[in-house]
Every structure is written in C-alpha cells, then in structure tokens.
Scaffold this motif. Structure first.
Motif, PDB file in Angstrom:
ATOM      1  N   ILE A   1       6.929  -0.557  -1.660  1.00  0.00           N
ATOM      2  CA  ILE A   1       7.690   0.439  -2.105  1.00  0.00           C
ATOM      3  C   ILE A   1       9.026  -0.411  -1.489  1.00  0.00           C
ATOM      4  O   ILE A   1       9.736  -0.560  -2.186  1.00  0.00           O
ATOM      5  CB  ILE A   1       7.482   1.563  -1.488  1.00  0.00           C
TER       6      ILE A   1
ATOM      7  N   ALA B   1       8.670   6.342  -5.932  1.00  0.00           N
ATOM      8  CA  ALA B   1       7.701   5.189  -6.128  1.00  0.00           C
ATOM      9  C   ALA B   1       6.912   6.235  -6.358  1.00  0.00           C
ATOM     10  O   ALA B   1       5.450   6.511  -6.785  1.00  0.00           O
ATOM     11  CB  ALA B   1       7.564   4.413  -4.665  1.00  0.00           C
TER      12      ALA B   1
ATOM     13  N   GLU C   1      13.586   4.182  -3.382  1.00  0.00           N
ATOM     14  CA  GLU C   1      12.683   3.240  -3.809  1.00  0.00           C
ATOM     15  C   GLU C   1      11.717   3.773  -3.427  1.00  0.00           C
ATOM     16  O   GLU C   1      10.366   4.353  -4.264  1.00  0.00           O
ATOM     17  CB  GLU C   1      12.364   2.209  -3.009  1.00  0.00           C
TER      18      GLU C   1
END
Length: 187
Positions: A47, A67, A63
C-alpha cells in the motif's frame, strides 16, 4: 539603554513562547523519524510506507483509503473518510419527501460538494493508476516474471474499475441531489 534591553527581552520572550506553543500544539513537529515500515494488505500487495515517530506509525492517508475501498474528501484542513454505503444511507430520502433536518438546502449543497470532491479525487486516482500501468510496461525488469507483471497490471485495472464505480455512483448522486435542490420546498 534600559529601553533596548526591555525590547530585546520582550522580543525573546514572545519568540520563545511562540516556539514553545508550536511545539506543544503538535508533538510531531521536529520529532525524529525512528523507522520506516512497509504497509501491505494480507495478500502481500504493498500500500505504501509508514514512518515511525514516537512509537506510532504514520501512513499516507490516500493510499490507505484507496486500499480499503474508502472514499476520501478534503475540506479545508479536514480529511473526511467514508464508504459508498455511508454516503448512500446518509442521503436517502424516503418517498421523495423531506422530513429530516439533514435534508435542508445547506445539507444538500454540502452533499453536492462532497460528491463533486469524490469524483475529482477518483479521477485523480485513475490518472495516477494509468501512470502506474505505463511504468509497469516501461520497466519490465522490475517484475522478475511475466506473471508478476500481468498480476500487477490486473491489480491496477481492478483499482481503476473500483474508482470508476465511485465516479458513476457520485454522478448519479449529483443528479439526484441537484433535482432535490431544484424542487420547491413545502412549508
């Protein structure tokens, strides 16, 4: 001479106080990074990287949100995370009539701005993902096997589809919200 000393002392106290206040307002300012960890999903997909400061991990919010499939909007100095189901349930209006205080004009305008922000964010993420696909294609040496390269491209395509769903949902939501905004209010 006494006046100069007084001005210097006053300035020093004010400057020292403001530095102390800034340090007290956030323990992270000026803190030393103690380490770097990789953040990944259970399946091994990376990630991002998290820095360790004062024993806590700090990872890039966008991020992590992408994810886990969470929508992220930024309003001023606030980062707001929500999922699609929450947005849908927050803005559902039964029988087309408005009985809840959250259905006020201001709330609908807020939801319009949030939906527009979600669309913009998803479009930016898609652009970044498309760039990632190009990098995978341009640097095949980063992937020891052809299968790893294909897996990386498939994962990127999967994330692009998820972002496109977010865009579609929010575009539909915008139409619905703008319709509500245009309806005359009933006393």
């Amino acid at each position: 001479m006494k006046k100069k000393v007084f001005v210097i002392m006053t300035s020093a106290l004010m400057l020292g106080g403001s530095i102390g206040f800034a340090a007290a307002s956030s323990p992270l300012i000026g803190a030393k990074v103690q380490g770097l960890f990789t953040v990944q999903k259970a399946d091994g997909t990376k990630i991002g990287d998290a820095v360790i400061i004062n024993g806590s991990a700090y990872a890039p919010v966008r991020e992590v949100a992408e994810a886990v499939g969470t929508n992220l909007t930024v309003e001023g100095k606030k980062i707001i995370m929500s999922d699609i189901q929450t947005i849908a349930s927050d803005s559902t209006i039964s029988n087309g009539t408005s009985t809840d205080k959250s259905d006020s004009r201001e709330f609908i305008e807020y939801k319009i701005r949030a939906a527009e922000s979600e669309i913009e964010s998803a479009q930016g993420a898609i652009k970044g993902l498309e760039d990632s696909k190009e990098k995978v294609k341009m640097y095949p040496a980063d992937y020891p096997t052809e299968q790893q390269k294909l897996d990386a491209l498939a994962k990127i395509d999967e994330m692009i589809k998820a972002k496109q769903k977010i865009i579609t949902f929010n575009e539909e939501e915008l139409v619905r919200l703008k319709t509500l905004l245009d309806e005359p209010s009933t006393p």
